[in-house]
Design a protein around this motif. Structure first.
Motif, short mmCIF file in Angstrom:
data_model
loop_
_atom_site.label_atom_id
_atom_site.label_comp_id
_atom_site.label_asym_id
_atom_site.label_seq_id
_atom_site.Cartn_x
_atom_site.Cartn_y
_atom_site.Cartn_z
N VAL A 1 0.85 -1.20 0.00
CA VAL A 1 0.00 0.00 0.00
C VAL A 1 0.88 1.25 0.00
N GLY A 2 2.03 1.17 0.64
CA GLY A 2 2.96 2.30 0.64
C GLY A 2 3.46 2.64 -0.75
N GLN A 3 3.59 1.62 -1.60
CA GLN A 3 4.02 1.87 -2.98
C GLN A 3 2.98 2.67 -3.75
N ILE A 4 1.71 2.31 -3.53
CA ILE A 4 0.64 3.02 -4.23
C ILE A 4 0.58 4.48 -3.77
N TRP A 5 0.74 4.69 -2.46
CA TRP A 5 0.76 6.06 -1.94
C TRP A 5 1.94 6.84 -2.50
N ALA A 6 3.08 6.19 -2.64
CA ALA A 6 4.24 6.85 -3.22
C ALA A 6 4.00 7.22 -4.69
N VAL A 7 3.33 6.35 -5.42
CA VAL A 7 2.99 6.65 -6.81
C VAL A 7 2.02 7.83 -6.88
N LEU A 8 1.06 7.87 -5.97
CA LEU A 8 0.12 8.99 -5.92
C LEU A 8 0.87 10.29 -5.65
N GLY A 9 1.82 10.26 -4.73
CA GLY A 9 2.62 11.45 -4.45
C GLY A 9 3.41 11.90 -5.67
N ALA A 10 3.96 10.94 -6.42
CA ALA A 10 4.71 11.29 -7.64
C ALA A 10 3.79 11.89 -8.70
N ILE A 11 2.56 11.37 -8.78
CA ILE A 11 1.59 11.92 -9.74
C ILE A 11 1.23 13.35 -9.37
N LEU A 12 1.05 13.62 -8.07
CA LEU A 12 0.73 14.98 -7.63
C LEU A 12 1.88 15.94 -7.91
N ILE A 13 3.11 15.47 -7.72
CA ILE A 13 4.26 16.31 -8.04
C ILE A 13 4.29 16.62 -9.54
#
Length: 127
Positions: free
Chosen positions: A54-66
């Motif tokens: 789940v942490g990987q998905i949250w990290a991907v979401l953060g990268a998308i927001l950036i």
């Protein structure tokens, strides 16, 4: 007269910049938080499936927001550059100035007396 406001005074332009900065900042916070949590858990050997997957998905979401924030800032910079090339409206002056009358010292700007009105060049009416 130019009916469009200047770009500096445009509310949608500033909303684009503020939204882009907020998106990039929120994405960076999410990305750094989740990656540091995953790194700590994996290094300690106490990582669970929730922290890792789940942490990987949250990290991907953060990268998308950036990325969305970066695209918004690039769009704002492009809009500013294109606005610099937009033609400005020229204010037309409806008064026609005769060159001879402009340079003639006998021509006055208006009546010498406030009550005096000029009907034509040949006739003067006094009230």
């Amino acid at each position: 007269m130019n009916t469009r406001p200047r770009l500096v005074r445009s509310i949608p332009f500033w909303l684009l910049i503020a939204g882009s900065l907020a998106s990039a900042t929120a994405g960076a916070l999410v990305l750094v938080d989740k990656l540091s949590l995953m790194e700590t858990a994996l290094t300690a050997g106490t990582a669970t499936g929730v922290e890792v997957y789940v942490g990987q998905i949250w990290a991907v979401l953060g990268a998308i927001l950036i990325g969305a924030g970066a695209v918004g800032l690039a769009l704002a910079a492009t809009l500013g550059a294109l606005r610099a090339f937009a033609p400005t409206a020229v204010i037309a002056d409806d008064r026609i100035v005769d060159d001879a009358a402009w340079n003639d010292p006998t021509v006055t700007d208006g009546p010498a007396d406030a009550d005096e009105r000029v009907e034509s060049d040949a006739t003067r009416v006094t009230r």
